[in-house]
Write a protein that holds these residues in place. Structure first.
Motif, mmCIF file in Angstrom:
data_model
loop_
_atom_site.group_PDB
_atom_site.id
_atom_site.type_symbol
_atom_site.label_atom_id
_atom_site.label_comp_id
_atom_site.label_asym_id
_atom_site.label_seq_id
_atom_site.Cartn_x
_atom_site.Cartn_y
_atom_site.Cartn_z
ATOM 1 N N VAL A 1 0.844 -1.164 -0.110
ATOM 2 C CA VAL A 1 0.101 -0.150 0.051
ATOM 3 C C VAL A 1 0.813 1.385 -0.032
ATOM 4 O O VAL A 1 1.790 1.268 0.924
ATOM 5 N N ALA A 2 0.706 2.165 -0.877
ATOM 6 C CA ALA A 2 1.427 3.303 -1.072
ATOM 7 C C ALA A 2 0.618 4.401 -0.253
ATOM 8 O O ALA A 2 -0.521 4.288 -0.215
ATOM 9 N N ALA A 3 1.431 5.376 0.630
ATOM 10 C CA ALA A 3 0.918 5.962 1.713
ATOM 11 C C ALA A 3 1.444 7.484 1.944
ATOM 12 O O ALA A 3 2.837 7.315 1.915
ATOM 13 N N SER A 4 0.968 8.033 2.102
ATOM 14 C CA SER A 4 1.621 9.346 2.697
ATOM 15 C C SER A 4 2.190 9.267 3.947
ATOM 16 O O SER A 4 1.676 8.322 4.904
ATOM 17 N N PRO A 5 3.427 9.702 4.695
ATOM 18 C CA PRO A 5 4.030 9.483 5.757
ATOM 19 C C PRO A 5 2.979 9.778 6.990
ATOM 20 O O PRO A 5 2.787 8.615 7.829
ATOM 21 N N VAL A 6 2.423 10.584 7.039
ATOM 22 C CA VAL A 6 1.771 11.159 7.950
ATOM 23 C C VAL A 6 0.240 11.718 7.761
ATOM 24 O O VAL A 6 0.118 12.476 6.975
ATOM 25 N N PRO A 7 -1.054 11.136 8.213
ATOM 26 C CA PRO A 7 -0.998 10.031 9.177
ATOM 27 C C PRO A 7 -1.240 8.787 8.580
ATOM 28 O O PRO A 7 -1.288 7.885 9.249
ATOM 29 N N HIS A 8 -1.251 8.519 7.249
ATOM 30 C CA HIS A 8 -1.649 7.397 6.369
ATOM 31 C C HIS A 8 -0.910 6.166 6.993
ATOM 32 O O HIS A 8 -1.248 5.145 7.258
ATOM 33 N N ALA A 9 0.622 6.278 6.512
ATOM 34 C CA ALA A 9 1.309 5.345 6.852
ATOM 35 C C ALA A 9 1.412 4.866 8.374
ATOM 36 O O ALA A 9 1.499 3.785 8.670
ATOM 37 N N GLU A 10 1.452 5.749 9.217
ATOM 38 C CA GLU A 10 1.188 5.671 10.656
ATOM 39 C C GLU A 10 -0.020 4.628 11.143
ATOM 40 O O GLU A 10 0.218 3.709 11.921
ATOM 41 N N ILE A 11 -0.887 5.060 10.381
ATOM 42 C CA ILE A 11 -2.393 4.358 10.418
ATOM 43 C C ILE A 11 -2.070 2.794 10.015
ATOM 44 O O ILE A 11 -2.359 1.766 10.864
ATOM 45 N N LEU A 12 -1.625 2.793 8.905
ATOM 46 C CA LEU A 12 -1.106 1.486 8.494
ATOM 47 C C LEU A 12 -0.320 0.688 8.993
ATOM 48 O O LEU A 12 -0.357 -0.461 9.236
ATOM 49 N N ASN A 13 0.661 1.274 9.657
ATOM 50 C CA ASN A 13 1.779 0.401 10.230
ATOM 51 C C ASN A 13 1.416 -0.042 11.778
ATOM 52 O O ASN A 13 1.581 -1.039 12.316
ATOM 53 N N TYR A 14 0.203 0.758 12.149
ATOM 54 C CA TYR A 14 -0.403 0.455 13.389
ATOM 55 C C TYR A 14 -1.069 -0.906 13.192
ATOM 56 O O TYR A 14 -0.933 -1.887 13.810
ATOM 57 N N VAL A 15 -1.886 -0.824 11.969
ATOM 58 C CA VAL A 15 -2.787 -1.968 11.385
ATOM 59 C C VAL A 15 -1.593 -3.281 11.292
ATOM 60 O O VAL A 15 -1.856 -4.292 11.742
ATOM 61 N N LYS A 16 -0.429 -3.060 10.559
ATOM 62 C CA LYS A 16 0.331 -4.027 10.337
ATOM 63 C C LYS A 16 1.130 -4.629 11.718
ATOM 64 O O LYS A 16 1.194 -5.898 11.698
ATOM 65 N N ASP A 17 1.286 -3.925 12.737
ATOM 66 C CA ASP A 17 1.861 -4.525 13.729
ATOM 67 C C ASP A 17 1.087 -5.014 14.835
ATOM 68 O O ASP A 17 1.196 -5.909 15.799
ATOM 69 N N ASN A 18 -0.232 -4.599 14.728
ATOM 70 C CA ASN A 18 -1.287 -5.148 15.843
ATOM 71 C C ASN A 18 -2.323 -5.812 15.325
ATOM 72 O O ASN A 18 -2.974 -6.685 16.245
ATOM 73 N N LEU A 19 -2.840 -5.693 14.083
ATOM 74 C CA LEU A 19 -4.060 -6.490 13.619
ATOM 75 C C LEU A 19 -4.069 -7.402 12.570
ATOM 76 O O LEU A 19 -4.684 -8.136 12.387
ATOM 77 N N ALA A 20 -2.922 -7.120 11.504
ATOM 78 C CA ALA A 20 -2.890 -7.723 10.370
ATOM 79 C C ALA A 20 -2.729 -9.255 10.515
ATOM 80 O O ALA A 20 -3.284 -9.995 9.867
ATOM 81 N N LYS A 21 -1.762 -9.725 11.208
ATOM 82 C CA LYS A 21 -1.407 -11.120 11.585
ATOM 83 C C LYS A 21 -2.563 -12.087 11.878
ATOM 84 O O LYS A 21 -2.762 -12.805 11.435
ATOM 85 N N ASP A 22 -3.289 -11.425 12.838
ATOM 86 C CA ASP A 22 -4.348 -12.179 13.273
ATOM 87 C C ASP A 22 -5.686 -12.300 12.060
ATOM 88 O O ASP A 22 -6.100 -13.147 12.149
ATOM 89 N N ALA A 23 -5.677 -11.283 11.320
ATOM 90 C CA ALA A 23 -6.529 -11.323 10.052
ATOM 91 C C ALA A 23 -6.064 -12.140 9.007
ATOM 92 O O ALA A 23 -6.821 -12.117 8.040
#
Length: 275
Positions: A40-62
């Motif tokens: 996913v291509a994203a602007s650093p703030v806040p888009h990439a920050e939000i995506l990295n939160y998903v990646k680090d905390n939610l993506a694996k379980d999903a």
């Protein structure tokens, strides 16, 4: 975005990033290989920050393998999504996308709206919009949608008056009343925060304001209202990829209670969840 020269400049400025991104998708592009990671291509703030939160905390379980690629311009994320170098992007609103597709012949479509970044007027020289002096210079984004959005923000706060019915193509030539004889300096959106020492005030997109350590909720002289605002930012893909199972998983995660809480806690009103 207003003309070919500005568009070419923006593309060249992002050239190194584009080459690197194309390389990572050269063997099998992100959009065609639904078994691989979703890039996913994203602007650093806040888009990439939000995506990295998903990646680090939610993506694996999903069951989602998520990669985040950051870009600082508003052109490359769409061109990379169109050519399949990435599977999706997250950085833009509907008026901007409509304008981009029309001018560039691209086929990007929204999937789910996630948040709003209120556009604001900022200054390092005055404490209120009323303090702007006659002949003051205001920096505004130079792409057509965000420039119109900036002018409408100023009009909504009584700083200028625009022609009746003017839409997302508004330019300074559509100003009918300008009591302070304000001058407008058109800059690439990413450059507007850096212009604050050179101009009297600047209209800055929310993501770039946050990157520059400005708080829209606290530092803006005037700020867009979130009520009935059409400029919510969304996850987008190339038309035909809306049913990619990876995209569906990410859309669900981006509109989850966990992400809403993350946005509220981290951005404290400078970014507003839209779900």
């Amino acid at each position: 975005m207003r003309n070919a020269t500005k568009l070419t400049t923006a593309v060249l400025a992002a050239g190194a990033l584009t080459l690197g991104l194309t390389a990572c998708g050269s063997d099998k592009d992100s959009a065609s290989d639904t078994s691989g990671p979703l890039i996913v291509a994203a602007s650093p703030v806040p888009h990439a920050e939000i995506l990295n939160y998903v990646k680090d905390n939610l993506a694996k379980d999903a069951g989602l393998d998520l990669e985040v690629k950051e870009f600082t311009d508003y052109v490359t994320p769409n061109t990379a999504t169109e050519d399949g170098s990435v599977g999706a992007n997250y950085f833009q609103n509907q008026p901007y996308l409509d304008d981009f597709n029309k001018k560039n012949g691209t086929h990007i479509v929204p999937v789910v709206t996630v948040h709003l970044e209120p556009l604001g007027l900022y200054s390092s020289k005055v404490k209120s919009a009323d303090d702007l002096k006659s002949g003051a210079t205001i920096a505004v984004p130079n792409d057509s949608v965000n420039e119109a959005r900036a002018l409408k923000l100023l009009a909504a706060n009584g700083i200028i008056t625009l022609k009746d019915g003017v839409g997302n193509e508004a330019t300074p030539s559509d100003i009918t009343k300008n009591p302070k004889d304000l001058k407008f300096k058109e800059l690439e959106a990413a450059q507007t925060p850096r212009s604050l020492e050179d101009v009297d005030a600047a209209v800055i997109n929310g993501n770039y304001a946050i990157e520059a350590d400005l708080s829209p909720a606290e530092d803006a002289l005037v700020l867009e209202s979130a009520t009935d605002n059409p400029y919510g930012n969304f996850l987008a893909v190339k038309e035909g990829n809306e049913d990619d199972p990876r995209v569906k998983k990410l859309a669900k995660l981006l509109t989850s209670p966990e992400v809403k809480k993350f946005i509220e806690d981290k951005y404290e009103g400078s970014v507003i969840a839209s779900f």
